[in-house]
Design a protein around this motif. Structure first.
Motif, PDB file in Angstrom:
ATOM      1  N   VAL A 162     -40.992   2.074  10.176  1.00 41.46           N
ATOM      2  CA  VAL A 162     -41.684   2.662   8.987  1.00 41.46           C
ATOM      3  C   VAL A 162     -40.587   3.850   8.518  1.00 41.46           C
ATOM      4  CG1 VAL A 162     -43.382   3.884   7.872  1.00 41.46           C
ATOM      5  CG2 VAL A 162     -44.075   1.518   9.006  1.00 41.46           C
ATOM      6  N   LYS A 175     -40.649   6.917   5.098  1.00 39.71           N
ATOM      7  CA  LYS A 175     -41.461   7.355   4.018  1.00 39.71           C
ATOM      8  C   LYS A 175     -40.351   8.488   3.539  1.00 39.71           C
ATOM      9  CE  LYS A 175     -46.001   6.616   5.644  1.00 39.71           C
ATOM     10  NZ  LYS A 175     -46.718   6.025   4.610  1.00 39.71           N
ATOM     11  N   VAL A 176     -39.592   8.157   2.402  1.00 45.38           N
ATOM     12  CA  VAL A 176     -38.932   9.328   1.868  1.00 45.38           C
ATOM     13  C   VAL A 176     -39.723  10.077   1.053  1.00 45.38           C
ATOM     14  CG1 VAL A 176     -36.936   9.456   0.134  1.00 45.38           C
ATOM     15  CG2 VAL A 176     -36.963   7.483   1.701  1.00 45.38           C
ATOM     16  N   ILE A 177     -39.965  11.097   1.353  1.00 40.07           N
ATOM     17  CA  ILE A 177     -41.310  12.002   0.965  1.00 40.07           C
ATOM     18  C   ILE A 177     -40.565  12.889  -0.458  1.00 40.07           C
ATOM     19  CG2 ILE A 177     -42.722  13.944   1.348  1.00 40.07           C
ATOM     20  CD1 ILE A 177     -43.375  12.740   3.928  1.00 40.07           C
ATOM     21  N   TRP A 235     -37.029  10.725  -7.082  1.00 39.80           N
ATOM     22  CA  TRP A 235     -38.122  11.242  -7.106  1.00 39.80           C
ATOM     23  C   TRP A 235     -39.306  10.141  -7.721  1.00 39.80           C
ATOM     24  CZ3 TRP A 235     -40.196  14.461  -4.274  1.00 39.80           C
ATOM     25  CH2 TRP A 235     -41.406  14.807  -4.578  1.00 39.80           C
ATOM     26  N   ARG A 236     -40.058  10.058  -6.747  1.00 41.39           N
ATOM     27  CA  ARG A 236     -41.114   9.085  -7.223  1.00 41.39           C
ATOM     28  C   ARG A 236     -40.430   7.607  -7.664  1.00 41.39           C
ATOM     29  NH1 ARG A 236     -44.861  10.663 -10.856  1.00 41.39           N
ATOM     30  NH2 ARG A 236     -46.404   9.357  -9.858  1.00 41.39           N
ATOM     31  N   LYS A 237     -39.372   7.108  -6.950  1.00 39.49           N
ATOM     32  CA  LYS A 237     -39.062   5.874  -7.477  1.00 39.49           C
ATOM     33  C   LYS A 237     -39.933   4.887  -6.964  1.00 39.49           C
ATOM     34  CE  LYS A 237     -35.230   6.720  -9.716  1.00 39.49           C
ATOM     35  NZ  LYS A 237     -35.073   6.314 -11.144  1.00 39.49           N
ATOM     36  N   PHE A 238     -40.355   3.922  -7.726  1.00 34.26           N
ATOM     37  CA  PHE A 238     -41.029   2.827  -7.337  1.00 34.26           C
ATOM     38  C   PHE A 238     -40.483   1.629  -7.581  1.00 34.26           C
ATOM     39  CE2 PHE A 238     -44.447  -0.555  -7.460  1.00 34.26           C
ATOM     40  CZ  PHE A 238     -45.057  -0.107  -6.365  1.00 34.26           C
ATOM     41  N   HIS A 284     -41.705  -1.253  -2.207  1.00 29.22           N
ATOM     42  CA  HIS A 284     -42.549  -0.164  -2.152  1.00 29.22           C
ATOM     43  C   HIS A 284     -42.004   1.113  -1.916  1.00 29.22           C
ATOM     44  CE1 HIS A 284     -45.118  -3.328  -2.251  1.00 29.22           C
ATOM     45  NE2 HIS A 284     -45.112  -3.841  -1.052  1.00 29.22           N
ATOM     46  N   PHE A 285     -40.825   1.365  -2.564  1.00 30.02           N
ATOM     47  CA  PHE A 285     -39.901   2.457  -2.418  1.00 30.02           C
ATOM     48  C   PHE A 285     -40.830   3.939  -2.926  1.00 30.02           C
ATOM     49  CE2 PHE A 285     -36.316   1.131  -0.986  1.00 30.02           C
ATOM     50  CZ  PHE A 285     -35.388   2.137  -0.697  1.00 30.02           C
ATOM     51  N   PRO A 286     -40.849   4.908  -2.438  1.00 32.18           N
ATOM     52  CA  PRO A 286     -39.897   5.387  -1.133  1.00 32.18           C
ATOM     53  C   PRO A 286     -40.330   5.002   0.049  1.00 32.18           C
ATOM     54  CG  PRO A 286     -40.807   7.159  -1.955  1.00 32.18           C
ATOM     55  CD  PRO A 286     -41.588   6.230  -2.959  1.00 32.18           C
ATOM     56  N   ASP A 287     -41.421   4.360   0.252  1.00 33.87           N
ATOM     57  CA  ASP A 287     -42.171   4.120   1.458  1.00 33.87           C
ATOM     58  C   ASP A 287     -41.632   2.679   1.868  1.00 33.87           C
ATOM     59  OD1 ASP A 287     -44.354   3.519   3.384  1.00 33.87           O
ATOM     60  OD2 ASP A 287     -45.856   3.973   2.200  1.00 33.87           O
ATOM     61  N   ILE A 288     -40.900   2.555   2.645  1.00 34.03           N
ATOM     62  CA  ILE A 288     -40.580   1.284   3.187  1.00 34.03           C
ATOM     63  C   ILE A 288     -40.923   0.817   4.746  1.00 34.03           C
ATOM     64  CG2 ILE A 288     -38.692   0.992   1.730  1.00 34.03           C
ATOM     65  CD1 ILE A 288     -36.774   1.735   3.929  1.00 34.03           C
ATOM     66  N   ALA A 289     -41.269  -0.221   5.051  1.00 37.23           N
ATOM     67  CA  ALA A 289     -41.382  -1.017   6.272  1.00 37.23           C
ATOM     68  C   ALA A 289     -40.757  -2.290   6.726  1.00 37.23           C
ATOM     69  CB  ALA A 289     -42.827  -0.880   6.592  1.00 37.23           C
ATOM     70  N   MET A 320     -46.245  11.046  12.585  1.00 36.35           N
ATOM     71  CA  MET A 320     -45.263  11.648  11.695  1.00 36.35           C
ATOM     72  C   MET A 320     -45.538  13.214  11.389  1.00 36.35           C
ATOM     73  SD  MET A 320     -44.668   8.261   9.128  1.00 36.35           S
ATOM     74  CE  MET A 320     -46.579   7.851   9.411  1.00 36.35           C
ATOM     75  N   ARG A 356     -49.205  -4.324   4.307  1.00 32.10           N
ATOM     76  CA  ARG A 356     -47.989  -4.234   4.823  1.00 32.10           C
ATOM     77  C   ARG A 356     -47.909  -3.999   6.437  1.00 32.10           C
ATOM     78  NH1 ARG A 356     -43.157  -0.986   2.289  1.00 32.10           N
ATOM     79  NH2 ARG A 356     -44.798   0.702   3.010  1.00 32.10           N
ATOM     80  N   GLU A 404     -51.625   8.346   9.042  1.00 32.71           N
ATOM     81  CA  GLU A 404     -51.753   9.300   9.885  1.00 32.71           C
ATOM     82  C   GLU A 404     -53.463   9.045   9.998  1.00 32.71           C
ATOM     83  OE1 GLU A 404     -49.693  10.970  11.221  1.00 32.71           O
ATOM     84  OE2 GLU A 404     -47.833  11.520  10.055  1.00 32.71           O
ATOM     85  N   VAL A 418     -47.114   8.889  -0.661  1.00 32.41           N
ATOM     86  CA  VAL A 418     -45.561   9.511  -0.938  1.00 32.41           C
ATOM     87  C   VAL A 418     -45.282   9.014  -2.444  1.00 32.41           C
ATOM     88  CG1 VAL A 418     -44.394   7.571  -0.164  1.00 32.41           C
ATOM     89  CG2 VAL A 418     -43.389  10.027  -0.289  1.00 32.41           C
TER      90      VAL A 418
END
Lengths: 761, 761
Positions: free
Chosen positions: A196, A198-200, A248-251, A256-261, A290, B216, B364, B413
């Motif tokens: 996983v 997460k680009v925060i 910034w907040r690319k979806f 599911h960017f910026p949260d990928i798995a 994390m 996911r 988390e 995020v």
């Protein structure tokens, strides 16, 4: 380094020569990185959770479903002979003979984005780079290399839980930091169970990697920050690439960017760089979460001062190394000695967050309230000299390691102490149940102050796990039949020693029944001895010895990683009984002489893993553990001079300053601990006995700064390469008899004086 | 049931007839289990984390890499037409049109051990069993079935976090409980990312299952206990079986017994049973850890009294159902009504351990200090009537649900409120950002008492996620061009409504700028209306309407799960504006008349998912959500009698007592909430408006026991199947004008009297 720590350091005894002003400068992490040493050259602090180190290949464990023999040399990720670096990853074992880890590989690149690692032959086809050792520096807690193709200077340092990267880029509008979550040591398809990321925001990324490898279920969490915001980023996920301009907040619905798995994720972060611009990366690990990784980072490195982290870590090393301040004949000797101390302070590693949370063997999160939790216990190796070394010089750490083993036991549904444990798993590697040696020793030496009865109970439970590796047969018959186990002889010998440790602990605690049971079990080694040939030998269930038997062969003869010649001497708890069994002093003396001088034909060496040809002297195999006590056995035959001679010969012969300076796997510090003890003039032949056997000191002078505030000063009067023989030894003015020292006497401090001589005495 | 709870119950108003003594007996969980209702018949408590229910098949989502259409009917695991049961699993959605879950399938068997599930045609080849509905009972929190082949009586009940199984076996020396960790709903190869099982002793097993499905990254932890020690156990792991005789600390090097892990694990536990011997299993879940699962079990069911758990759960249901005590013409009506209330109290589900820990969207572990965390928000469905229903009858739960959504936002995020969230994931299903409707409504109605400004900010952030589903274009152009999205029209319409909700919230909080921005955005629906044809219609980026367009087709015409006929009416926040736009009252009236009476040819129905043919009246699709407010729109045309007639017709036509009693997916209670509101005589056409529009009550009498201690008594004087028309309505003696009721008036309690008549008025 803060003022407090500096203060502590100044309080340390300073009875050192000018040469010793900075002991850390003698550490050469590159030693052991060639051939079979399996050490890593990267940055770490003592027993640090992060080992940030270059990987020169990340080849797979299997090719076409079959074991790929080449993977073996990459146990620590780095081979000195290689000319390319794939990247810098954050976790490494030191000196093992099997592997895992290599988590979170990072690599700076410039120019065309390439998301695959490329090959050693064609690094230009991937993100890897050629490099030269001329442009490489490896120090304690500092590693630097100039990468040829991107012309990036890469520097690494670390705190306990955080890796710190400093990359100096050329001018470019196309600079990248590659983040490869597929890379790993001893890798294979499906090893990544889940990852996983997460680009925060444009400087902070968190995530985790869950693997199914040597550790069956292992998860490492991370938090990564960049010193400079990336301008763009992107992924390669299941071989599909996806790029994102800006941040910034690319979806993205699919990603599911910026949260990928997923299982197969690589990422890139893009930068514009000016000439010589430094982009820094802090990369924190956690076994738990994390958010803990992020907390670790904030607690340990709340700044962007790379040099400060480097210096703080080197100060920790200096503190660690100053526990033994030696005077040695040559700079090369200093390098050998302090690199050995360095290698003996890499593992086990801290496995706990700054908030005290860690993951237990039960895969639950636990809170360590009164100890530091450690992981990566290579006990078949380290019970011999490494843990005894810690008991002498680092008892608080060793007590915490025993506490960690006890937690492992408590959390283990199998009710067994660790065999070879790492990252909340047991990989069950090697034989014996040598935790019991470490635990008994630590209690008998007064080092572990936890619940001794609970510890004894854990030892007994472990030793009574009938289903484990022939223990049932061992208990019932007094030996493990050849039919039951391929390593029936060595298992029996090792259990017998371990049982003796349990007996000693039981005796101390007044548990007479347990004492008697395990003392009796500790004699089982006798059942393996075939008097007709004078060797330990596999025995069938019917009591007869196996007919087909080769005393030189290592594989298939009843022993684990050793042949009958070496293993027949493995009765560390009763060497006198062993000698008697063999026919007395003369017989043992001749046996040992032969061992050290005979010629072992190549055919017998071919299958000896974990050592180079250099690791063998005659048929004595120093590059692996089973014979590590053997040179000291001449003390029993009335020929201590032979021990003295052999020990000095091994010290010279098996350890040197080159990248190939170790004759076999360092095995998590065991090879190095042998070196340190032997250099100081004594060795724990039977660790839980509280006795050291005398050898021949290679130091001129040594000060052991003990944790109890005492100093033990060792003087080797007149010692030299010629004067290797010991005339007599005085401990605080008293003559040492029987060539043995007691642990309780040494830790009282004072003077241990060896009078050396060129004559065999 | 403890005395405290009993006390509470006794304090409830008892203005009920004898017939209403136990409302729970009217609940028929079997309703909706045939065809497209997608409900499950098993055991659960209100909003319980465990839904322990039989699965009649666990067929894969894909066959040969292609979507397997048959999987759709197994969204809840159970299809009434089936004649075999595979087993009983612990997690189920109620009424969804896509799925996941089905965790931890358990099945009792007798005789030859079979580890595969077998097939529906040949259950004898596996562990599944034939069954008959004659031998099946489904009640609230109780399910019973006699399994034909093993002749085992299976009974299920549950507490919030624990499933309780009672199996009555025949005499056998070969009785088994199968535990299949590979089974699952909407399953496919690799869906199981990792599973762990720890056999701790011969009655206790813990572990977890980590899946990569609709969620996911989803992990569910469990603890399972048996009322009787198993004699043997074993596994099928990666198709290899391994059996273990007896139990205690069996160690197996390859399998690491009793602690196993992998992706493809099935287990069996073996028992000797006497005739009619009961073997019970308690199975606790946790989103956080195995130890929490065990703690949940110990806290909720610390005994083996199955009947007690059943009764405690049924008492919770009784308490839930007594919130509306109705008088209805027939038993069938009671069953419809209380089963609707039952179905509207299944989801969202509690997603938090008894110790307050839960897993957040950030993966988390969090501690819920002042709210109960819920998961499984099917918001595209439930914002319409389900959450308004909770605001009226269950405001504390709804406030906690809003708190859960806010935590989701805080942990995200992407800085977005949930779209369709379950088990610490968002599956991004369907369209709109309808969380904002639920949140705005809950604040405007005074239900959610958390930080309203933070809530507004979350709504605004979500609505400004430009990269999400055409929002950027929607903001820039006032509509989503057809080129940008396949559901450009419905997205625009739904965003417009949601934006109106944000505007209302902003207005309440005095944020004029936000109010104005979003009020303006709420008019964007107008940009989709093509006056030339009188329908909402896809529009190209250049402003022109798309030429090729079919007002009857559902797919490919710019709408999500609805055609232009239904969706053109979707302006719930400005129905007057919509009517005006369409050409006024007459025009809308004719439009509605046509909608309800026209014939929709089969070709247009073929691609309408989520509903049966029965779910359609003319071209009005009640079986899916977009038109749920439509019957009420005659109130605007000056023909409230048509609303009254249509609502009563839909209530009769679309809900009945059979297993096929629901005309479409119940959609997590939305279909049922429509039924409840409409039965009571009003409906929240625009949820965040705080207004209800009048319909025609189907109850004779109803008492709403509000959480604030007030009672709202609804009387429908003279109501009958013929007397469906409303002459006049008095609220606390005041004539209700405009056919609208205000929420704040209703929750003051009192009397709402409908005077019914057989004449259209």
């Amino acid at each position: 380094m803060n003022i407090k720590k500096l203060g502590l350091l100044l309080l340390l005894p300073l009875s050192v020569t000018a040469q010793e002003a900075s002991l850390t400068t003698y550490v050469k992490p590159i030693i052991g990185t060639a051939k079979m040493g399996h050490t890593f050259p990267g940055a770490t602090v003592p027993f640090g959770a992060v080992q940030l180190s270059p990987d020169t290949d990340t080849i797979p464990y299997e090719v076409g479903g079959k074991y790929n023999g080449d993977v073996y040399k990459y146990c620590a990720g780095y081979q000195y002979a290689d000319s390319t670096i794939v990247g810098f990853s954050h976790t490494h074992f030191s000196g093992t003979g099997h592997s895992d880890l290599g988590d979170f590989l990072i690599m700076p690149t410039v120019g065309k984005l390439q998301m695959n690692p490329g090959t050693a032959q064609h690094p230009e086809n991937g993100y890897r780079s050629r490099f030269s050792h001329d442009n490489e520096v490896a120090e304690a807690n500092y590693y630097r290399v100039k990468l040829d193709e991107p012309q990036v200077l890469a520097e690494l340092t670390a705190s306990t839980r955080v890796g710190f990267h400093r990359y100096t880029f050329p001018a470019s509008t196309d600079a990248h930091i590659i983040f490869d979550l597929m890379a790993g040591i001893y890798n294979y398809d499906d090893k990544n169970v889940w990852t996983v990321v997460k680009v925060i925001n444009d400087t902070l990324v968190t995530g985790y990697r869950q693997t199914n490898g040597w550790a069956r279920t292992r998860t490492v969490y991370f938090a990564m920050t960049f010193s400079k915001p990336f301008k763009n980023y992107g992924t390669q996920h299941n071989d599909k690439t996806q790029a994102y301009k800006g941040f910034w907040r690319k979806f993205d619905q699919d990603h599911h960017f910026p949260d990928i798995a997923g299982k197969k994720i690589r990422m890139h972060f893009d930068f514009d760089t000016k000439a010589n611009e430094q982009v820094q990366v802090k990369f924190a690990l956690s076994p738990v979460s994390m958010k803990n990784a992020l907390e670790n980072m904030q607690a340990e490195i709340p700044h962007w001062d790379f040099d400060r982290t480097k210096q703080e870590g080197q100060a920790l090393w200096e503190k660690e190394l100053r526990k033994i301040v030696v005077d040695l004949p040559s700079k090369a000797d200093y390098i050998n000695f302090y690199t050995a101390m360095y290698h003996a302070a890499l593992m086990p590693t801290v496995y706990m967050d700054v908030n005290g949370e860690y993951k237990g063997l039960d895969q639950e999160v636990h809170q360590a309230s009164d100890f530091t939790n450690y992981t990566s216990f290579s006990l078949w190796d380290t019970f011999r000299a490494f843990h005894p070394y810690l008991n002498l010089i680092n008892p608080t750490r060793n007590a915490d390691m025993v506490a960690s083993m006890m937690k492992h036991y408590d959390q283990n549904v199998l009710h067994m102490l660790p065999i070879w444990s790492h990252y909340a798993n047991d990989n069950w590697c090697m034989s014996g149940y040598h935790s019991v040696s470490v635990i008994a020793e630590a209690i008998l030496k007064g080092v572990y102050k936890g619940d001794a009865m609970a510890a004894l109970n854990a030892c007994v439970q472990t030793a009574n796990t009938r289903d484990y590796e022939g223990i049932g047969a061992y208990i019932d018959k007094g030996y493990i039949p050849d039919e039951v186990s391929g390593t029936s002889v060595s298992n029996t010998l090792e259990y017998a020693y371990d049982d003796w440790c349990i007996a000693q602990l039981a005796k101390k605690l007044g548990k007479t029944g347990v004492y008697e049971t395990f003392l009796q079990r500790s004699t089982h080694w006798k059942n393996m001895y075939d008097k007709s040939i004078g060797f330990m030998r596999p025995r069938l269930a019917d009591g007869s010895f196996r007919k087909k038997f080769d005393v030189l062969k290592t594989d298939g003869e009843g022993f684990i990683e050793g042949n009958a010649w070496n293993f027949s001497l493995y009765v560390p708890h009763d060497p006198e009984g062993m000698m008697e069994n063999m026919g007395g002093k003369k017989r043992l003396s001749r046996y040992l002489d032969s061992l050290f001088t005979m010629h072992l034909p190549d055919e017998f060496f071919a299958h000896t893993e974990d050592i180079t040809r250099d690791g063998i002297i005659g048929n004595y195999v120093h590059g692996n553990e089973p014979a590590h006590h053997v040179a000291y056995l001449y003390n029993s035959t009335g020929e201590p001079w032979k021990t003295q001679e052999k020990v000095r010969m091994i010290l010279k012969n098996q350890y040197h300053n080159g990248a190939d300076g170790l004759g076999g796997n360092d095995d998590c510090g065991q090879m190095s601990a042998w070196f340190i003890f032997s250099s100081l003039g004594f060795y724990p032949v039977s660790p839980a006995s509280n006795e050291y056997w005398l050898g021949s000191p290679a130091v001129n002078h040594a000060v052991l700064n003990l944790e109890n505030g005492k100093q033990l000063v060792i003087k080797a009067e007149n010692q030299s390469d010629k004067n290797v023989y010991v005339k007599r030894v005085l401990l605080n003015g008293q003559l040492v008899k029987n060539n043995r020292l007691k642990h309780e006497d040494l830790i009282k401090g004072g003077e241990l004086v060896f009078y050396m001589s060129p004559r065999k005495l």
